[in-house]
Design an enzyme around this catalytic site. Sequence first.
Site, PDB file in Angstrom:
ATOM      1  CE  LYS A  35      -2.428  -0.894   3.749  1.00  0.00           C
ATOM      2  NZ  LYS A  35      -1.829  -2.175   4.168  1.00  0.00           N
ATOM      3  NE  ARG A  80      -4.884  -1.031   9.917  1.00  0.00           N
ATOM      4  CZ  ARG A  80      -3.781  -0.459   9.454  1.00  0.00           C
ATOM      5  NH1 ARG A  80      -3.760   0.810   9.189  1.00  0.00           N
ATOM      6  NH2 ARG A  80      -2.699  -1.190   9.239  1.00  0.00           N
ATOM      7  NE  ARG A 129       6.948  -3.786   5.568  1.00  0.00           N
ATOM      8  CZ  ARG A 129       5.661  -3.465   5.647  1.00  0.00           C
ATOM      9  NH1 ARG A 129       4.961  -3.215   4.549  1.00  0.00           N
ATOM     10  NH2 ARG A 129       5.080  -3.373   6.813  1.00  0.00           N
ATOM     11  NE  ARG A 155       5.625  -0.534  10.007  1.00  0.00           N
ATOM     12  CZ  ARG A 155       4.444  -0.529   9.423  1.00  0.00           C
ATOM     13  NH1 ARG A 155       4.330  -0.062   8.189  1.00  0.00           N
ATOM     14  NH2 ARG A 155       3.373  -0.993  10.026  1.00  0.00           N
ATOM     15  NE  ARG A 163       1.436  -4.579  11.097  1.00  0.00           N
ATOM     16  CZ  ARG A 163       2.536  -4.452  10.342  1.00  0.00           C
ATOM     17  NH1 ARG A 163       3.660  -5.052  10.707  1.00  0.00           N
ATOM     18  NH2 ARG A 163       2.500  -3.740   9.254  1.00  0.00           N
TER      19      ARG A 163
HETATM   20  P1  AMP Z   1       0.290   0.613   9.077  1.00  0.00           P
HETATM   21  O1  AMP Z   1       1.510   1.432   8.916  1.00  0.00           O
HETATM   22  O2  AMP Z   1      -0.873   1.124   8.267  1.00  0.00           O
HETATM   23  O3  AMP Z   1       0.522  -0.862   8.878  1.00  0.00           O
HETATM   24  O4  AMP Z   1      -0.185   0.782  10.605  1.00  0.00           O
HETATM   25  C1  AMP Z   1       0.635   0.381  11.669  1.00  0.00           C
HETATM   26  C2  AMP Z   1      -0.218   0.232  12.923  1.00  0.00           C
HETATM   27  O5  AMP Z   1      -0.808   1.492  13.275  1.00  0.00           O
HETATM   28  C3  AMP Z   1      -1.394  -0.730  12.799  1.00  0.00           C
HETATM   29  O6  AMP Z   1      -1.021  -2.080  13.020  1.00  0.00           O
HETATM   30  C4  AMP Z   1      -2.322  -0.203  13.878  1.00  0.00           C
HETATM   31  O7  AMP Z   1      -1.916  -0.598  15.182  1.00  0.00           O
HETATM   32  C5  AMP Z   1      -2.128   1.300  13.780  1.00  0.00           C
HETATM   33  N1  AMP Z   1      -3.083   1.945  12.834  1.00  0.00           N
HETATM   34  C6  AMP Z   1      -2.794   2.569  11.649  1.00  0.00           C
HETATM   35  N2  AMP Z   1      -3.909   3.036  11.076  1.00  0.00           N
HETATM   36  C7  AMP Z   1      -4.931   2.687  11.883  1.00  0.00           C
HETATM   37  C8  AMP Z   1      -6.347   2.864  11.828  1.00  0.00           C
HETATM   38  N3  AMP Z   1      -6.939   3.485  10.782  1.00  0.00           N
HETATM   39  N4  AMP Z   1      -7.096   2.370  12.847  1.00  0.00           N
HETATM   40  C9  AMP Z   1      -6.530   1.757  13.891  1.00  0.00           C
HETATM   41  N5  AMP Z   1      -5.217   1.540  14.010  1.00  0.00           N
HETATM   42  C10 AMP Z   1      -4.404   2.004  13.020  1.00  0.00           C
END
Ligand code: AMP
Length: 236
Positions: A13, A88, A127, A161, A172
């Site tokens: 993404k 989400r 990554r 990360r 996740r």
């Molecule tokens: P990402 O970088 O999008 O994979 O997000 C990393 C982490 O941030 C996720 O595993 C969640 O814990 C949190 N997170 C990011 N966006 C959201 C969202 N829209 N709602 C809830 N948690 C989020």
Amino acid sequence: MRLVLLGPPGAGKGTQAARLAERYGIAPVSTGEMLRAEVAAGSEIGCQAQAVMQSGSLVPDEIMISMLGRRIAAPDCKRGFILDGFPRTVPQAEALDRLLASRGLALDAVVELAAVDAALIERISGRFICAACGASYHDRYKPTRVRGVCDLCGGSEFICRADDNPETVAARLAAYHRQTAPMLPYYREQGKLFDINGMETMEEVAAAIAARLDALAGETSRRFDVATLTHRGPRV
Ligand code: AMP
């Protein structure tokens, strides 16, 4: 253009969002990035989010919805945006629709990058990110051009990360299937969902998304032309 990019962790993404932002001149908005910045800054939101993110669960909807509302009201989102990581959950999707409707706006399309879990785990485990500028890379799929040197800023320190470890990745993925995938019917019913095979190469995925969105952009501007041509009343 106002877009949402959906897909499980590791589906690509972030990479595709950056390309789309450039192609359509719209703002890339990643809620994961925003949260990581809050954690790094040690803010109140960052403190609340850190343990949740580390566990692979989702940060509460109220926090995310108000954070996103503030972000898309910023001037750089006026021409449009691409959301990566938001919504989400179904309540987040509904809140986004309400937020946009209150400003007379709506989403144009929701792109889903579909991928199988086993491949995602392999992708995520390779990554890494430039510690200086945040550019993201992958051992196999997107290595730096010169080994150990960031393509963008020349930095030589790289990090992974905190939530890209096997246990958190499994959580996740589970959160994606349990809480995020149920949003797909919500957008399918609105006729806005474009599903794209996220298992192809980055270039092929980018071309498939662009083909669908360019067609949509063409349709939208044709509709606008017709409306302009047939509108005979005074302009306000
Ligand atoms: P990402 O970088 O999008 O994979 O997000 C990393 C982490 O941030 C996720 O595993 C969640 O814990 C949190 N997170 C990011 N966006 C959201 C969202 N829209 N709602 C809830 N948690 C989020």
